[in-house]
Write a protein that holds these residues in place. Structure first.
Motif, PDB file in Angstrom:
ATOM      1  N   ILE A  68      12.122  18.895  48.650  1.00 44.19           N
ATOM      2  CA  ILE A  68      11.400  20.161  48.715  1.00 44.19           C
ATOM      3  C   ILE A  68      12.287  21.229  49.344  1.00 44.19           C
ATOM      4  N   GLY A  69      12.986  20.860  50.418  1.00 45.65           N
ATOM      5  CA  GLY A  69      13.918  21.790  51.038  1.00 45.65           C
ATOM      6  C   GLY A  69      15.032  22.216  50.100  1.00 45.65           C
ATOM      7  N   LEU A  70      15.469  21.293  49.238  1.00 45.86           N
ATOM      8  CA  LEU A  70      16.495  21.633  48.248  1.00 45.86           C
ATOM      9  C   LEU A  70      15.970  22.666  47.261  1.00 45.86           C
ATOM     10  N   VAL A  71      14.697  22.549  46.885  1.00 40.86           N
ATOM     11  CA  VAL A  71      14.065  23.564  46.035  1.00 40.86           C
ATOM     12  C   VAL A  71      14.042  24.908  46.753  1.00 40.86           C
ATOM     13  N   PHE A  72      13.621  24.901  48.021  1.00 42.69           N
ATOM     14  CA  PHE A  72      13.581  26.148  48.790  1.00 42.69           C
ATOM     15  C   PHE A  72      14.954  26.815  48.815  1.00 42.69           C
ATOM     16  N   TRP A  73      15.979  26.033  49.120  1.00 45.25           N
ATOM     17  CA  TRP A  73      17.325  26.586  49.282  1.00 45.25           C
ATOM     18  C   TRP A  73      17.849  27.168  47.973  1.00 45.25           C
ATOM     19  N   ASN A  74      17.705  26.418  46.889  1.00 41.00           N
ATOM     20  CA  ASN A  74      18.233  26.905  45.612  1.00 41.00           C
ATOM     21  C   ASN A  74      17.463  28.107  45.094  1.00 41.00           C
ATOM     22  N   HIS A  75      16.188  28.177  45.398  1.00 34.13           N
ATOM     23  CA  HIS A  75      15.416  29.362  45.029  1.00 34.13           C
ATOM     24  C   HIS A  75      15.959  30.593  45.738  1.00 34.13           C
ATOM     25  N   ARG A  76      16.351  30.435  46.973  1.00 36.63           N
ATOM     26  CA  ARG A  76      16.935  31.550  47.721  1.00 36.63           C
ATOM     27  C   ARG A  76      18.343  31.890  47.217  1.00 36.63           C
ATOM     28  N   GLU A 103       3.950  29.343  41.296  1.00 38.15           N
ATOM     29  CA  GLU A 103       4.044  30.603  40.555  1.00 38.15           C
ATOM     30  C   GLU A 103       5.245  31.443  40.983  1.00 38.15           C
ATOM     31  N   GLU A 104       5.592  31.406  42.261  1.00 42.32           N
ATOM     32  CA  GLU A 104       6.649  32.299  42.735  1.00 42.32           C
ATOM     33  C   GLU A 104       8.057  31.816  42.394  1.00 42.32           C
ATOM     34  N   TYR A 105       8.169  30.637  41.787  1.00 42.59           N
ATOM     35  CA  TYR A 105       9.478  30.096  41.433  1.00 42.59           C
ATOM     36  C   TYR A 105       9.845  30.366  39.974  1.00 42.59           C
ATOM     37  N   ILE A 106       8.942  30.927  39.196  1.00 37.54           N
ATOM     38  CA  ILE A 106       9.147  31.015  37.748  1.00 37.54           C
ATOM     39  C   ILE A 106       9.952  32.244  37.352  1.00 37.54           C
TER      40      ILE A 106
END
Length: 633
Positions: free
Chosen positions: A337-345, A413-416
């Motif tokens: 989940i943290g990896l998703v957060f980081w790559n989104h940023r 929704e905010e990742y799309i």
């Protein structure tokens, strides 16, 4: 709410996007109707909610040092759920929990169950292992989410008081403590608080915690000495010394000097997320380059094919390059989940598809495997191989993963999509409706797909009046060919490929359509030869999904299966299996034994059929073995 800086892109907010996707919408519905209520009941049953009464007395079960964070993440998940599904009963329940939390706040602004009720005399004495700042960070995130969705300020005002108090305690000024959290989290939370309040004090406090980390003299070394080497983290890192123990929480060097992903993997992801956020807000190219350096090392040396990270249970984190065991892999759900957060940023700072490709890999595999199809059982660790003895649990004493999963699923929704002044960017292919303004004009985009099972994605554009802007669509790294059509015809006019995103700039009109069709073959992945557990083995992938063999589908042992290099694959959609999946079928061979002798001079095989299922769906049927990496000959 996000600010624009230095021509960066910024994610479109949840309220502008509505998901009606055959893959994700049912999972969000299960999360909303089953998982979020279930997690509240678990928090209530285990005392995590009532602990805010601060009525602990000796002889009772002690609150854990991180209980605040579980309640805060539940509030955050519930808040996101309310964005598109107003629920008066849930909102009242959240209000009641917030009332209780705020009642526990001390006169000076301090807010923490354990260090108020159990050891008040030890406040700020164990930053390395006490989780005070970690819990504060999650409480801030929960407060910001609830305020953004409902407009209610009670918890937001409380965490602002808390953050103001923290800012009075920590810093470089004379009389302040020069400490920082052992478990990172508050750094990224403070940036969220800054964005919603525009109070630069919170941005500066986040910058302080990032910049102070790992400086000399080393704060945790001094703190340990003051505690006589006791503390909450001693059972985990008590056997380590010097740089090794400080690597555990990424404090072995100042962050801008760090080269490798080290230590506890969740801590690392939260730190790197904060670094990317901070680089975005203040335009710090050097800090972003550090993120890129750490990203490259992680992806090329220390990441599982599923997007899981952290190979060892002992430190819940990284060990050495290429050390990626399958059966004992830790790959904590929170780390993915943290990896998703980081790559989104990362992709907001630098719109490069490599970040979204990794986000997608982790999301569809390492994250989604963390929750059962019924939404009420969870993996903490996610192995890539099992003898049949690994199963999801209903809850954990350390229950960080279940509410973390819920808040991610509820905020998908905010990742799309993202926007810039001139472009609309599509990162993820999730059937959805987007309503926004671009180039001063109202724009509605209807995205239609059956992703990840089918490779075609269609976009219908609705405009009140003609508008010129760029539409950017990610070309995933798992496809080698794609076809792009505008209004039913292939075109190169106004089309460019930029860092893995195809960009179409034109004067758009109401009713325009775009269609992207990608090749989605089954292909074989091979690991670097230094990954000893994958030598001579192959892992199957189709689209963003990694596949595995589960014993439930095979007569022969999945450990005995060997896949010929010449085998062809058939993709079969099975609507009644595991809530509907695309399975991969192929002919293979299984090792057999000519006798009962333990060691033999001959080897024999029998032909067998294999059926591979998506990794995220494993362990939802009867007990049985599972492998991601299968032998190949």
């Amino acid at each position: 709410m996000t600010t624009k800086h230095l021509n960066r892109i910024y994610p479109l907010s949840r309220e502008k996007v509505t998901i009606h996707d055959a893959f994700w919408a049912p999972r969000q519905e299960i999360n909303r109707t089953k998982t979020i209520p279930y997690q509240y009941r678990q928090c209530k049953r285990t005392g995590r909610i009532d602990a805010f009464h601060l009525d602990w007395t000796p002889g009772k079960k002690k609150p854990h040092i991180f209980w605040d964070s579980d309640a805060a993440k539940w509030i955050e998940a519930a808040s996101y759920s309310l964005t598109h599904h107003p629920d008066s009963e849930l909102e009242v329940l959240v209000d009641d929990v917030i009332d209780l939390i705020v009642s526990a706040q001390q006169d000076d602004g301090y807010l923490n169950i354990y260090y108020t009720a159990v050891e008040p005399e030890k406040r700020w004495t164990d930053l390395e292992g006490g989780h005070e700042l970690y819990c504060a960070g999650h409480m801030i995130e929960g407060a910001v989410a609830y305020y953004e969705v409902t407009g209610k300020r009670k918890l937001l005002d409380a965490v602002c008081r808390y953050a103001d108090y923290i800012a009075s305690v920590f810093g470089t000024e004379e009389g302040k403590m020069k400490g920082y959290p052992g478990h990172e989290e508050i750094e990224l939370a403070l940036i969220k608080l800054y964005r919603v309040t525009q109070n630069e004090k919170y941005l500066e406090l986040s910058r302080y915690f990032v910049d102070e980390r790992g400086t000399s003299p080393h704060y945790f070394d001094m703190e340990r000495q003051a505690r006589n080497h006791e503390g909450h983290l001693k059972p985990v890192v008590g056997h380590l010394e010097g740089e090794d123990v400080n690597k555990y929480h990424q404090s072995h060097l100042p962050v801008r000097e760090q080269e490798h992903a080290e230590g506890h993997s969740v801590r690392a992801m939260y730190l790197y997320s904060a670094m990317a956020d901070l680089a975005y807000e203040i335009g710090d190219e050097n800090l972003f380059n550090t993120c890129k350096r750490l990203w490259s090392h992680l992806v090329h040396k220390r990441m599982y094919i599923t997007g899981g990270i952290g190979s060892s249970e002992k430190n819940e984190g990284f060990t050495s390059d290429y050390d990626l065991p399958n059966e004992t892999s830790y790959a904590e759900t929170c780390a993915a989940i943290g990896l998703v957060f980081w790559n989104h940023r990362m992709v907001q700072y630098e719109c490069d598809s490599k970040y979204t490709d990794l986000l997608e890999r982790a999301l569809y595999n390492a994250v989604l495997a963390g929750v059962s199809l019924d939404g009420e059982k969870f993996f903490y660790a996610n192995p890539l191989e099992s003898k049949g003895d690994k199963h999801r649990s209903e809850w954990f004493d350390v229950a960080c993963c279940p509410p973390n999963l819920s808040r991610l699923l509820a905020s998908l929704e905010e990742y799309i999509y993202s926007e810039s002044d001139h472009d609309l960017i599509v990162h993820l292919y999730v059937q959805s409706r987007l309503q926004t303004e671009l180039a001063g004009k109202k724009v509605t985009i209807e995205q239609t797909s059956n992703y990840p099972w089918e490779p075609q994605v269609d976009f219908a554009i609705q405009l009140q009046e003609k508008a010129r802007f760029g539409l950017k669509l990610r070309i995933p790294n798992w496809t080698s060919r794609y076809r792009l059509e505008v209004n039913g015809e292939e075109t190169d006019e106004g089309v460019t490929l930029e860092h893995g995103y195809v960009r179409i700039e034109r004067d758009w009109q109401d009713g325009d359509t775009v269609s992207l069709t990608m090749d989605m073959p089954v292909f074989r992945n091979y690991a670097h030869p230094a990954v000893k557990d994958a030598v001579g083995k192959v892992a199957l992938q189709r689209g963003p999904l990694i596949y595995c063999l589960e014993q439930a589908d095979h007569e022969a042992s999945v450990f005995a299966v060997e896949l010929p290099e010449s085998s062809d694959f058939q993709v079969v959609f099975e609507e009644d299996v595991l809530n509907g999946i695309a399975a991969i079928e192929a002919k293979a061979y299984a090792r057999t034994s000519a006798s009962e002798e333990l060691y033999q001079t001959d080897k024999s095989f029998k032909e067998t059929a294999i059926k591979a299922i998506p990794y995220f769906a494993w362990d939802n049927r009867e007990d049985g073995a599972m492998v991601v990496w299968m032998k190949e000959y």
